[in-house]
Design a protein around this motif. Structure first.
Motif, PDB file in Angstrom:
ATOM      1  N   LEU A 264       0.817  -1.217   0.000  1.00 57.77           N
ATOM      2  CA  LEU A 264       0.000   0.000   0.000  1.00 57.77           C
ATOM      3  C   LEU A 264       0.842   1.254   0.000  1.00 57.77           C
ATOM      4  CD1 LEU A 264      -2.850  -1.008   2.483  1.00 57.77           C
ATOM      5  CD2 LEU A 264      -2.920  -0.947  -0.017  1.00 57.77           C
ATOM      6  N   GLY A 265       2.065   1.160   0.463  1.00 62.03           N
ATOM      7  CA  GLY A 265       2.938   2.329   0.414  1.00 62.03           C
ATOM      8  C   GLY A 265       3.282   2.773  -0.997  1.00 62.03           C
ATOM      9  N   ASP A 266       3.045   1.911  -1.981  1.00 53.12           N
ATOM     10  CA  ASP A 266       3.332   2.247  -3.380  1.00 53.12           C
ATOM     11  C   ASP A 266       2.101   2.743  -4.135  1.00 53.12           C
ATOM     12  OD1 ASP A 266       6.107   1.286  -3.341  1.00 53.12           O
ATOM     13  OD2 ASP A 266       5.197  -0.691  -3.102  1.00 53.12           O
ATOM     14  N   LEU A 267       1.002   3.008  -3.430  1.00 53.83           N
ATOM     15  CA  LEU A 267      -0.220   3.435  -4.121  1.00 53.83           C
ATOM     16  C   LEU A 267      -0.062   4.809  -4.764  1.00 53.83           C
ATOM     17  CD1 LEU A 267      -3.209   2.246  -1.883  1.00 53.83           C
ATOM     18  CD2 LEU A 267      -2.273   1.226  -3.960  1.00 53.83           C
ATOM     19  N   GLU A 268       0.708   5.710  -4.117  1.00 58.63           N
ATOM     20  CA  GLU A 268       0.908   7.023  -4.745  1.00 58.63           C
ATOM     21  C   GLU A 268       1.587   6.885  -6.101  1.00 58.63           C
ATOM     22  OE1 GLU A 268       0.204   7.806  -0.487  1.00 58.63           O
ATOM     23  OE2 GLU A 268       1.481   6.399  -1.603  1.00 58.63           O
ATOM     24  N   ARG A 269       2.580   6.016  -6.167  1.00 57.70           N
ATOM     25  CA  ARG A 269       3.255   5.799  -7.447  1.00 57.70           C
ATOM     26  C   ARG A 269       2.317   5.139  -8.458  1.00 57.70           C
ATOM     27  NH1 ARG A 269       6.474   1.467  -8.873  1.00 57.70           N
ATOM     28  NH2 ARG A 269       6.462   0.762  -6.703  1.00 57.70           N
ATOM     29  N   LEU A 270       1.491   4.209  -7.979  1.00 57.43           N
ATOM     30  CA  LEU A 270       0.503   3.581  -8.865  1.00 57.43           C
ATOM     31  C   LEU A 270      -0.520   4.602  -9.359  1.00 57.43           C
ATOM     32  CD1 LEU A 270      -0.673   0.995 -10.110  1.00 57.43           C
ATOM     33  CD2 LEU A 270      -1.954   0.660  -7.995  1.00 57.43           C
ATOM     34  N   ALA A 271      -0.931   5.519  -8.488  1.00 53.58           N
ATOM     35  CA  ALA A 271      -1.880   6.558  -8.899  1.00 53.58           C
ATOM     36  C   ALA A 271      -1.266   7.467  -9.953  1.00 53.58           C
ATOM     37  CB  ALA A 271      -2.321   7.372  -7.681  1.00 53.58           C
ATOM     38  N   ALA A 272       0.028   7.794  -9.792  1.00 55.23           N
ATOM     39  CA  ALA A 272       0.694   8.632 -10.785  1.00 55.23           C
ATOM     40  C   ALA A 272       0.785   7.920 -12.127  1.00 55.23           C
ATOM     41  CB  ALA A 272       2.080   9.012 -10.285  1.00 55.23           C
ATOM     42  N   THR A 273       1.065   6.614 -12.103  1.00 51.03           N
ATOM     43  CA  THR A 273       1.125   5.851 -13.348  1.00 51.03           C
ATOM     44  C   THR A 273      -0.246   5.799 -14.023  1.00 51.03           C
ATOM     45  OG1 THR A 273       2.882   4.498 -12.395  1.00 51.03           O
ATOM     46  CG2 THR A 273       1.765   3.637 -14.347  1.00 51.03           C
ATOM     47  N   THR A 274      -1.296   5.637 -13.232  1.00 54.08           N
ATOM     48  CA  THR A 274      -2.642   5.613 -13.794  1.00 54.08           C
ATOM     49  C   THR A 274      -3.023   6.970 -14.370  1.00 54.08           C
ATOM     50  OG1 THR A 274      -3.233   3.982 -12.102  1.00 54.08           O
ATOM     51  CG2 THR A 274      -5.040   5.016 -13.298  1.00 54.08           C
ATOM     52  N   MET A 275      -2.571   8.030 -13.721  1.00 57.56           N
ATOM     53  CA  MET A 275      -2.857   9.374 -14.242  1.00 57.56           C
ATOM     54  C   MET A 275      -2.179   9.582 -15.599  1.00 57.56           C
ATOM     55  SD  MET A 275      -2.315  13.026 -12.320  1.00 57.56           S
ATOM     56  CE  MET A 275      -3.223  12.389 -10.916  1.00 57.56           C
ATOM     57  N   ASP A 276      -0.984   9.011 -15.767  1.00 56.14           N
ATOM     58  CA  ASP A 276      -0.322   9.101 -17.069  1.00 56.14           C
ATOM     59  C   ASP A 276      -1.113   8.376 -18.145  1.00 56.14           C
ATOM     60  OD1 ASP A 276       2.990   8.761 -15.562  1.00 56.14           O
ATOM     61  OD2 ASP A 276       1.702  10.526 -15.867  1.00 56.14           O
ATOM     62  N   ALA A 277      -1.921   7.376 -17.753  1.00 61.41           N
ATOM     63  CA  ALA A 277      -2.761   6.653 -18.711  1.00 61.41           C
ATOM     64  C   ALA A 277      -4.068   7.373 -19.006  1.00 61.41           C
ATOM     65  CB  ALA A 277      -3.058   5.245 -18.187  1.00 61.41           C
ATOM     66  N   GLY A 278      -4.308   8.516 -18.356  1.00 58.13           N
ATOM     67  CA  GLY A 278      -5.495   9.309 -18.654  1.00 58.13           C
ATOM     68  C   GLY A 278      -6.603   9.253 -17.636  1.00 58.13           C
ATOM     69  N   VAL A 279      -6.380   8.619 -16.488  1.00 56.13           N
ATOM     70  CA  VAL A 279      -7.403   8.521 -15.451  1.00 56.13           C
ATOM     71  C   VAL A 279      -6.854   9.135 -14.175  1.00 56.13           C
ATOM     72  CG1 VAL A 279      -8.840   6.971 -14.075  1.00 56.13           C
ATOM     73  CG2 VAL A 279      -8.387   6.427 -16.467  1.00 56.13           C
ATOM     74  N   GLU A 280      -7.545  10.145 -13.673  1.00 55.37           N
ATOM     75  CA  GLU A 280      -7.133  10.794 -12.433  1.00 55.37           C
ATOM     76  C   GLU A 280      -7.630   9.970 -11.241  1.00 55.37           C
ATOM     77  OE1 GLU A 280      -8.562  14.737 -12.086  1.00 55.37           O
ATOM     78  OE2 GLU A 280      -7.691  15.081 -10.100  1.00 55.37           O
ATOM     79  N   VAL A 281      -6.737   9.722 -10.296  1.00 55.63           N
ATOM     80  CA  VAL A 281      -7.044   8.891  -9.141  1.00 55.63           C
ATOM     81  C   VAL A 281      -7.105   9.762  -7.892  1.00 55.63           C
ATOM     82  CG1 VAL A 281      -6.328   6.929  -7.731  1.00 55.63           C
ATOM     83  CG2 VAL A 281      -5.929   6.894 -10.200  1.00 55.63           C
ATOM     84  N   ASP A 282      -8.260   9.715  -7.209  1.00 56.50           N
ATOM     85  CA  ASP A 282      -8.436  10.407  -5.934  1.00 56.50           C
ATOM     86  C   ASP A 282      -8.187   9.389  -4.821  1.00 56.50           C
ATOM     87  OD1 ASP A 282     -11.254  12.019  -4.226  1.00 56.50           O
ATOM     88  OD2 ASP A 282      -9.092  12.048  -3.851  1.00 56.50           O
ATOM     89  N   LEU A 283      -6.986   9.444  -4.223  1.00 55.65           N
ATOM     90  CA  LEU A 283      -6.582   8.478  -3.210  1.00 55.65           C
ATOM     91  C   LEU A 283      -6.924   9.007  -1.822  1.00 55.65           C
ATOM     92  CD1 LEU A 283      -5.171   5.801  -2.644  1.00 55.65           C
ATOM     93  CD2 LEU A 283      -2.990   7.013  -2.633  1.00 55.65           C
ATOM     94  N   ARG A 284      -7.730   8.242  -1.082  1.00 50.19           N
ATOM     95  CA  ARG A 284      -8.176   8.659   0.248  1.00 50.19           C
ATOM     96  C   ARG A 284      -7.809   7.597   1.277  1.00 50.19           C
ATOM     97  NH1 ARG A 284     -14.349  10.937  -1.012  1.00 50.19           N
ATOM     98  NH2 ARG A 284     -13.750  12.332  -2.732  1.00 50.19           N
ATOM     99  N   TRP A 285      -7.322   8.054   2.422  1.00 45.09           N
ATOM    100  CA  TRP A 285      -6.949   7.169   3.522  1.00 45.09           C
ATOM    101  C   TRP A 285      -7.832   7.472   4.726  1.00 45.09           C
ATOM    102  CZ3 TRP A 285      -3.077   3.664   2.393  1.00 45.09           C
ATOM    103  CH2 TRP A 285      -2.276   3.959   1.282  1.00 45.09           C
ATOM    104  N   SER A 286      -8.160   6.444   5.469  1.00 38.84           N
ATOM    105  CA  SER A 286      -8.911   6.626   6.712  1.00 38.84           C
ATOM    106  C   SER A 286      -8.391   5.638   7.746  1.00 38.84           C
ATOM    107  CB  SER A 286     -10.419   6.405   6.479  1.00 38.84           C
ATOM    108  OG  SER A 286     -10.682   5.088   6.022  1.00 38.84           O
ATOM    109  N   GLY A 287      -8.528   6.022   9.008  1.00 35.54           N
ATOM    110  CA  GLY A 287      -8.026   5.175  10.077  1.00 35.54           C
ATOM    111  C   GLY A 287      -6.548   5.409  10.331  1.00 35.54           C
ATOM    112  N   ARG A 288      -6.014   4.700  11.273  1.00 37.11           N
ATOM    113  CA  ARG A 288      -4.598   4.851  11.646  1.00 37.11           C
ATOM    114  C   ARG A 288      -3.754   3.938  10.763  1.00 37.11           C
ATOM    115  NH1 ARG A 288      -1.257   2.087  15.033  1.00 37.11           N
ATOM    116  NH2 ARG A 288      -2.990   0.751  15.712  1.00 37.11           N
ATOM    117  N   ARG A 289      -2.983   4.570   9.874  1.00 38.77           N
ATOM    118  CA  ARG A 289      -2.127   3.798   8.984  1.00 38.77           C
ATOM    119  C   ARG A 289      -1.017   3.133   9.792  1.00 38.77           C
ATOM    120  NH1 ARG A 289      -0.580   7.316   3.749  1.00 38.77           N
ATOM    121  NH2 ARG A 289       0.503   5.327   3.353  1.00 38.77           N
TER     122      ARG A 289
END
Length: 408
Positions: A264-289
Motif C-alpha cells: 500500500l505504500g506504493d499506491l501514490e506511485r501507482l496513482a501517478a502511473t494511472t494518471m499518465d494513462a489518462g485517469v485521475e485517481v483520488d486516493l483517500r486514507w482513513s483510520g490509523r495507517r
C-alpha cells in the motif's frame, strides 16, 4: 452508505415491467393470430392472411425466452385451429407452422434432451394430424407432408448443433476460468516465495549477530532474538493464511523474476502511473495507517492495481476514487468510478475480477463488485487483520539494525 457493501443493480422494476409485457403479448397472441383467418375474404384467398397469422408470433418473443415450452404449446394449438377457423382451406394455412418449427429449434438448442424429445413429439403429432385433417388429395398430402417433415428434421439438427455449441462454450469458459485461477494462485505462490526468502534471510542475519555478541553484548543479542521472534511469527502467520489454499504448481509454470513485493505504500506511485494513462485517481486514507503483514499488504495493492487497470481499459471514465480504510480488525479497500463499467463476460473478460476474488478468498475476506445505482462501477474488499504485531515488528527491526551496526 457502507463503503464495503455492493448494492444490487436497480433491475427489479424493469424485470417486473418486462414480465407484464410478456404475459400481455401471450394473451393477445391467439386473437391476433386467428383474426386474419376469420376476417379473410373467401373470394380472394391469398398468402397475406396466413403470413399475418405467422407474424403474430412476435407477441410471444418474451414468453419464448422465459418459457419456450409454454409458448410452443400455444403456437401448436393456434396453428392447428387456423385451417378450421379459416373461411377457405388450402396449403397456405400451413405457413404458421414455420414459426412453430423455429421455436422448436430454439427449444432443442436451449433445453434438456428430455424436454426437447417431448417438444419434438408434440410438434410432429400436431402437424401430422393437422395435415391429415385439412389436406385434400393424395398428391397435396405427400408434398405438404414431405415439406413439413424436412422442415422439422432441419430445425432439430440445427437446434442440436446449437446445443452442442453452447455446451462446448460453457466447458471452454469453465476451463479458462480454472486456468485463470491456477495462474493467479501460482503468481501468489511466487510472490509468497519472495516474502519467505526475505524473512528467512532476516532471521539468519539476526541469528548470526546474536551468536557473535551474546557473551559480550547481551542487550544487542536480546534485540536480535526479539527481531527473530517477531519476523518468524509474522511469516508463520502469513504462511498459515495463504499456503493452505494454494494449489501445487504445474511443471510448465514459468519462473517469475524475483524482486521486492509492492504494498500500500506504493499506491501514490501507482496513482501517478494511472494518471499518465489518462485517469485521475483520488486516493483517500482513513483510520490509523500502520504496518501490515506482507501477504495482506501485497494483496490489497494487487486488488487496487487490477481495479485501476479495469477502469483504464473498460470504464471510459476520466477519474476514479480509491479509498483505503484501516480498521481495528480489518482493512477495507474500495475503488469507485463513474464510467460505463464492464460489458459482459465473454472469453478473456473477467479474469482480473476472478484473480481479485481469489486473493480475498485466500485471506478469508469479503469481496464484491457490481454497477452502482447512480452509474459507474464499484470494487470492494475487506481483509481481516491478525493480532497487531506492527509495533513489535518495527521495534525489533530497529533494534536489529542497531545490533548489526555495533557488530560491524
Amino acid at each position: 452508505m457502507d463503503a464495503t457493501s455492493t448494492p444490487p443493480p436497480p433491475q427489479r422494476a424493469y424485470g417486473t415491467h418486462r414480465t407484464v409485457l410478456t404475459w400481455i403479448g401471450a394473451v393477445l397472441y391467439p386473437f391476433m393470430a386467428l383474426l386474419p383467418a376469420v376476417s379473410a375474404d373467401r373470394r380472394a384467398p391469398g398468402i397475406l392472411p396466413a403470413c399475418g397469422s405467422a407474424l403474430a408470433t412476435v407477441l410471444l418473443v418474451g414468453l419464448i425466452r422465459r418459457r419456450p415450452m409454454t409458448a410452443l404449446v400455444m403456437m401448436l394449438l393456434v396453428s392447428a385451429l387456423l385451417p378450421a377457423a379459416a373461411k377457405y382451406h388450402g396449403p397456405v394455412w400451413f405457413v404458421p407452422f414455420v414459426a412453430v418449427d423455429v421455436t422448436l429449434g430454439y427449444v432443442v438448442a436451449t433445453r434438456t434432451l428430455r424436454a426437447s424429445a417431448v417438444a419434438v413429439c408434440l410438434a410432429f403429432l400436431t402437424q401430422c394430424l393437422t395435415i391429415l385433417g385439412f389436406t385434400h388429395g393424395p398428391d397435396n398430402l405427400v408434398v405438404i407432408g414431405t415439406i413439413a417433415l424436412l422442415a422439422l428434421v432441419t430445425v432439430c439438427v440445427v437446434g442440436l448443433l446449437g446445443s452442442e455449441r453452447r455446451r462446448h462454450a460453457t466447458e471452454l469458459r469453465s476451463h479458462e476460468v480454472a486456468e485463470a485461477i491456477t495462474a493467479e494462485r501460482l503468481r501468489i505462490a511466487r510472490e509468497l516465495h519472495d516474502q519467505v526468502a526475505h524473512s528467512i534471510g532476516i532471521i539468519a542475519i539476526q541469528a548470526g549477530v546474536g551468536s557473535r555478541v551474546i557473551e559480550t553484548q547481551p542487550l544487542e543479542a536480546r534485540a536480535a532474538l526479539s527481531a527473530i521472534e517477531a519476523t518468524s511469527r509474522e511469516t508463520l502467520s502469513g504462511l498459515r493464511r495463504t499456503l493452505v489454499a494454494l494449489r501445487r504448481s504445474g511443471p510448465s509454470a514459468e519462473s517469475a523474476p524475483y524482486g521486492p513485493a509492492p504494498g500500500l505504500g506504493d499506491l501514490e506511485r501507482l496513482a501517478a502511473t494511472t494518471m499518465d494513462a489518462g485517469v485521475e485517481v483520488d486516493l483517500r486514507w482513513s483510520g490509523r495507517r500502520r504496518q501490515l503483514p506482507p501477504d495482506i499488504d501485497l494483496s490489497a495493492y494487487r486488488i487496487v492495481q487490477e481495479a485501476l487497470t479495469n477502469v483504464v481499459r473498460h470504464s471510459g471514465a476520466g477519474r476514479c476514487r480509491v479509498s483505503v480504510g484501516f480498521g481495528e480488525d480489518e482493512l477495507s479497500v474500495e475503488i469507485v468510478d463513474e464510467g460505463r463499467g464492464m460489458r459482459g463476460e465473454g472469453p478473456g473478460v473477467g479474469f482480473g475480477i476472478t484473480g481479485m476474488r481469489e486473493r480475498v478468498a485466500l485471506l478469508h475476506g469479503e469481496f464484491g463488485t457490481g454497477p452502482r445505482p447512480e452509474g459507474g462501477f464499484r470494487v470492494t474488499a475487506r481483509l481481516p487483520l491478525p493480532e497487531p504485531t506492527a509495533t513489535a515488528t518495527a521495534t525489533a527491526t530497529d533494534d536489529a539494525t542497531a545490533a548489526r551496526a555495533d557488530a560491524r
